[in-house]
Design a protein around this motif. Sequence first.
Motif, mmCIF file in Angstrom:
data_model
loop_
_atom_site.group_PDB
_atom_site.id
_atom_site.type_symbol
_atom_site.label_atom_id
_atom_site.label_comp_id
_atom_site.label_asym_id
_atom_site.label_seq_id
_atom_site.Cartn_x
_atom_site.Cartn_y
_atom_site.Cartn_z
ATOM 1 N N HIS A 145 7.157 3.256 2.263
ATOM 2 C CA HIS A 145 7.849 3.037 0.983
ATOM 3 C C HIS A 145 6.816 2.784 -0.111
ATOM 4 C CE1 HIS A 145 11.650 2.158 3.163
ATOM 5 N NE2 HIS A 145 10.855 1.567 4.028
ATOM 6 N N TYR A 146 7.178 3.211 -1.333
ATOM 7 C CA TYR A 146 6.340 2.919 -2.500
ATOM 8 C C TYR A 146 7.242 2.292 -3.551
ATOM 9 C CZ TYR A 146 3.700 6.414 0.073
ATOM 10 O OH TYR A 146 3.063 7.098 1.068
ATOM 11 N N PHE A 147 6.771 1.207 -4.169
ATOM 12 C CA PHE A 147 7.619 0.509 -5.143
ATOM 13 C C PHE A 147 6.963 0.384 -6.515
ATOM 14 C CE2 PHE A 147 9.350 -1.014 -1.097
ATOM 15 C CZ PHE A 147 10.695 -0.771 -1.315
ATOM 16 N N ALA A 148 7.821 0.259 -7.514
ATOM 17 C CA ALA A 148 7.452 -0.081 -8.901
ATOM 18 C C ALA A 148 6.385 0.876 -9.443
ATOM 19 C CB ALA A 148 7.049 -1.546 -8.983
ATOM 20 N N ARG A 198 5.141 3.521 -7.032
ATOM 21 C CA ARG A 198 6.126 4.595 -6.859
ATOM 22 C C ARG A 198 6.053 5.587 -8.032
ATOM 23 N NH1 ARG A 198 10.642 4.786 -9.393
ATOM 24 N NH2 ARG A 198 10.819 2.551 -9.755
ATOM 25 N N ALA A 238 5.015 -0.565 3.454
ATOM 26 C CA ALA A 238 5.292 -0.443 2.020
ATOM 27 C C ALA A 238 4.063 -0.788 1.201
ATOM 28 C CB ALA A 238 6.451 -1.367 1.634
ATOM 29 N N PHE A 266 2.847 -1.666 -2.814
ATOM 30 C CA PHE A 266 3.417 -2.079 -4.103
ATOM 31 C C PHE A 266 2.431 -2.948 -4.879
ATOM 32 C CE2 PHE A 266 5.231 -4.495 -0.496
ATOM 33 C CZ PHE A 266 4.686 -5.755 -0.720
#
Lengths: 167, 87
Positions: free
Chosen positions: B5-8, B11, B79, B81
Amino acid sequence: MRSLKISIQQQDFSIEDECTAMRAEHKNIGALATFTGLVREMDEELDDASSGQQNISSLFLEHYPGMTEKNLHEIAEEADQRWSLLDVVIIHRIGELKVSEQIVFVGVSSMHREAAFAACAFIMDFLKTKAAFWKKSNNNDSTGHWVEAKKSDAEATEKWAETKEKR
Amino acid sequence: MATIHYFASVREKLGLSSEQLELPSKVDTVSALVDMLIEQHDKQDGNWEGVLKTSSVLVAVNQSIAKFSSPIKDTDDIAFFPPVTGG
């Protein structure tokens, strides 16, 4: 801790409804401390960058489903280790939030005020530095930027390491 | 299969929120995974190296904060982030 409610949601919440529910939970509640975080118009980061005062029009809140809930449970459990708490409620909104909207609610009830005040502040300090949420601020001209983590927030969290006796 | 997952801001910079990958047995740490991701994605285009090798980027393995030296398995949830900014 007698009960723990954690909710990550798009919809708004009612401070009054949350407090009423907490008061109904337990006859020995002598103190109920709450904190509510709101979307502030002034963007201090842009201000600091000497680009003049900049106002934001909205915030976008993102989280990591699964991890964020786990982070909040751990924070509440840690608060419960330190103080004698009755009920803890943590509500955090996600998605697009406009200026003056509510972002976060922390409610802590206990028999006496000291534990309620301290645990409420503790939970907020840890939520800001340990829970998987990210904020993007949007300006009126539709440019946006991801908010940077603040040193002052990290320092607020570190201060709790010095005071770890159970009250 | 591992889920990444990649966030913020991570991402947005990568233009990807998640992907599922088979991890070869030699990819057994977060660092090795980062090298694999950079190799796979940057051979087309993009700047995965610039994004994932930024010192502020954090990693979680199975929803717990981990280190780049932490071990990973082919069934893990991983993940990447930036530092968190909730509240």
